[in-house]
Scaffold this active site. Structure first.
Site, PDB file in Angstrom:
ATOM      1  N   ASP A   1       0.830  -1.196   0.000  1.00 55.49           N
ATOM      2  CA  ASP A   1       0.000   0.000   0.000  1.00 55.49           C
ATOM      3  C   ASP A   1       0.872   1.257   0.000  1.00 55.49           C
ATOM      4  OD1 ASP A   1      -2.770   1.052   0.427  1.00 55.49           O
ATOM      5  OD2 ASP A   1      -1.838   1.918   2.200  1.00 55.49           O
TER       6      ASP A   1
ATOM      7  N   GLU B   1       1.626  -0.666  -5.080  1.00 51.23           N
ATOM      8  CA  GLU B   1       0.644   0.373  -5.379  1.00 51.23           C
ATOM      9  C   GLU B   1       1.405   1.692  -5.378  1.00 51.23           C
ATOM     10  OE1 GLU B   1      -3.231   2.759  -3.796  1.00 51.23           O
ATOM     11  OE2 GLU B   1      -1.502   2.391  -2.552  1.00 51.23           O
TER      12      GLU B   1
HETATM   13  C1  GLC Z   1      -4.172   3.049  -0.659  1.00 50.21           C
HETATM   14  C2  GLC Z   1      -5.447   2.255  -0.539  1.00 50.21           C
HETATM   15  C3  GLC Z   1      -6.534   3.186  -0.132  1.00 50.21           C
HETATM   16  C4  GLC Z   1      -6.164   3.803   1.201  1.00 50.21           C
HETATM   17  C5  GLC Z   1      -4.813   4.481   1.135  1.00 50.21           C
HETATM   18  C6  GLC Z   1      -4.295   4.800   2.493  1.00 50.21           C
HETATM   19  O1  GLC Z   1      -4.207   3.949  -1.679  1.00 50.21           O
HETATM   20  O2  GLC Z   1      -5.706   1.597  -1.733  1.00 50.21           O
HETATM   21  O3  GLC Z   1      -7.757   2.538  -0.054  1.00 50.21           O
HETATM   22  O4  GLC Z   1      -7.135   4.744   1.564  1.00 50.21           O
HETATM   23  O5  GLC Z   1      -3.855   3.659   0.550  1.00 50.21           O
HETATM   24  O6  GLC Z   1      -3.858   3.648   3.139  1.00 50.21           O
END
Ligand code: GLC
Length: 555
Positions: A228, A288
């Site tokens: 994340d 991500e």
């Molecule tokens: C990422 C997740 C999202 C979350 C953010 C903070 O982007 O996909 O859902 O709000 O991180 O952890």
């Protein structure tokens, strides 16, 4: 603790051979299904999906034909941000089950030939994490505070935040602590909600903790992690103000910011890769990372770093053939240079569902069907978001009192946020909650009554359904595409304006008509699969607007 063996390589016979080390590198062309746990299946009727619900429904995902599942956070959490605010990284939140439920779920998945990827959230903890409690209690200058980013405020009495950074959910990225007697003291950084304090990744204990967390779950048999905010952990140490014009937005990687995509993050991933590689089987790491361009994204997937990164440029390309082609070429080229596969992703729990984003006739359904053939036809790995295989649209009219995304309150109730793509799945039956939970239970977000007709059961009985299209596409992807010599590459072919047409090797080609008029295609052999309404004759076929087709290239 039960540790079931990871599934064997799922490549079809005739597919690209395993590497010399006997590895299949399964992640290179896997179809990976994202389970948003809270909205997938609720076994106990408390309104939240849970791990037992996941386990029970896994056979239906195996039947769909995906290779792996990615589960969003199910860890102990106050759910200030849907579980991306983790209070205990080594346990399951009681709402979602227990560690035993987790182990049983992994065992069932592996028994079905499905691999399991889980989320790890290293940029921030929950403010309910024991480290943050200790930091608040210990006071300024303490070692406990050094794990987070605490700073004195600016201004005569420290009443101004340390810099002008904004939270991605709206409002300032800093919150000022108060002593129990109400005296204000230091500020702490939170790029997301105030309940998500950012960790200080210059601190060795932070590194050690997450390395241990990775091992904890690798020991339990997970096949990988989705990382994340993978581009966010390292901050420019000067914490400089950002330009007035820079708009920090989760989905906007177009501005270089002092808290995203700093070079130091790559050191972390080199270490994590060594940990993943030290385990038997093939454990995969996916980033991500919402960063600027494909060349920058490719830095995360260099041979000694992560295995994959989500292709958000593709997600953002819209229903625009020139832009889609540009992104496909750019990402294949950038990833090719580092020897990494490309991923393709249309939707996830943070964005408006693509059926609604694309719009067009039939409320976007035709385009969503065509986009599925395009996405699953491209070389690389595809991420599917739960419900896209049912053609679910975004729910845009959730009642305000149901909204839970922190964006809603932090934007002063001007942005509804991401709940509309997180509505629980319809599984079966004509009465709410349509098999998501037991009869009579109330899901955490209301499921629209029209979704009865979109349930998995309803679609299973309909050969023309979106579910049937995905199931057939995933089957052909394994069998035909992977058995087409030269399938790893992509060759564009001449096509009428508004049409994307490419082939992968000798036995597979794909065309998608993104224009508003039907087009005629030549050089078409056998039609393998179409989004519907395709008429063929003598090596040619007519492709209606907003429609895709897979075929064997003809003479
Ligand atoms: C990422 C997740 C999202 C979350 C953010 C903070 O982007 O996909 O859902 O709000 O991180 O952890």
């Amino acid at each position: 603790m039960p540790q079931s063996p990871a599934p064997q390589a799922s490549r079809a016979p005739g597919a690209a051979p395993a590497t010399s080390a006997g590895r299949s590198e399964w992640w290179r062309d896997a179809a990976i299904y994202q389970i948003y746990v809270r909205s997938f299946a609720d076994s106990d009727g408390d309104g939240d999906g849970d791990l037992r619900g996941v386990r029970r429904r896994l056979p239906e995902l195996a039947e769909l034909g995906v290779d792996a599942v990615w589960l969003t956070p199910f860890y102990v959490s106050p759910l200030a941000d849907g579980g991306y605010d983790v209070a205990d990284y080594r346990d399951v939140d009681p709402r979602f089950g227990t560690l035993e439920d987790f182990d049983a779920m992994v065992e069932t998945a592996h028994g079905l030939g499905l691999r399991v990827i889980i989320d790890v959230v290293p940029n921030h903890t929950s403010s309910a994490h024991r480290w943050f409690d200790a930091a608040v209690a210990a006071g300024p200058g303490s070692p406990e505070r050094a794990r987070y980013i605490f700073r004195p405020g600016k201004g005569a009495d420290g009443e101004l935040p340390p810099n002008n950074w904004r939270s991605i959910f709206g409002g300032p990225a800093w919150t000022r602590l108060k002593r129990p007697d109400g005296t204000p003291e230091e500020w702490y950084l939170h790029l997301f909600a105030p309940e998500q304090p950012d960790l200080d990744w210059t601190h060795p204990e932070v590194h050690a903790e997450f390395e241990d967390v990775l091992r904890f779950w690798l020991d339990r048999g997970v096949d990988g992690f989705r990382i994340d905010v993978a581009h966010g952990m390292v901050k420019d140490p000067a914490l400089p103000d950002i330009d007035d014009g820079a708009k920090p937005d989760l989905l906007d990687g177009s501005t270089r910011l002092p808290y995203f995509d700093q070079d130091g993050v790559h050191e972390i991933y080199r270490k994590w890769r060594q940990i993943a590689d030290s385990y038997p089987g093939e454990r995969a790491l996916v980033a991500e990372a919402w960063v600027e361009d494909s060349e920058r994204v490719a830095r995360y997937i260099r041979p000694d770093e992560l295995h994959q990164a989500f292709n958000f440029e593709y997600l953002g390309a819209g229903w625009d053939p020139a832009e889609v082609a540009r992104v496909v070429d750019a990402t294949l080229a950038a990833n090719g240079k580092v020897g990494a596969p490309t991923t393709w992703v249309l939707s996830n729990h943070d964005v408006t569902r693509h059926r609604t984003r694309f719009g067009g006739p039939e409320g976007g359904l035709k385009r969503a069907r065509a986009a599925a053939l395009l996405t699953l036809g491209l070389p690389g790995s595809a991420y599917l978001y739960q419900g896209e295989e049912l053609g679910l649209p975004e729910v845009t009219d959730l009642p305000e009192e149901a909204l839970q995304d922190p964006t809603w309150e932090r934007s002063g109730r001007t942005e509804r946020g991401r709940d509309g793509c997180r509505v629980p799945l319809p599984w079966e039956g004509g009465e709410a909650p349509y098999g998501f939970g037991p009869q009579g239970s109330r899901p955490w977000l209301p499921v629209p009554s029209e979704w009865a007709g979109l349930s998995r059961q309803a679609q299973r009985e309909d050969p023309g359904s979106v579910l049937a299209l995905y199931t057939e596409a995933l089957r052909l992807r394994r069998e035909v595409v992977a058995a087409s010599p030269g399938e790893d590459g992509l060759e564009w072919e001449t096509a009428p304006r508004g049409v994307l047409r490419f082939r992968r090797g000798e036995r597979f080609a794909c065309a998608v008509n993104m224009s508003a008029a039907p087009v005629e295609l030549d050089g078409v052999g056998e039609v393998l699969l179409s989004g519907g309404g395709v008429e063929g004759r003598d090596g040619a076929l007519v492709l209606p607007p907003d429609t895709g087709v897979w075929f064997v290239p003809g003479a």
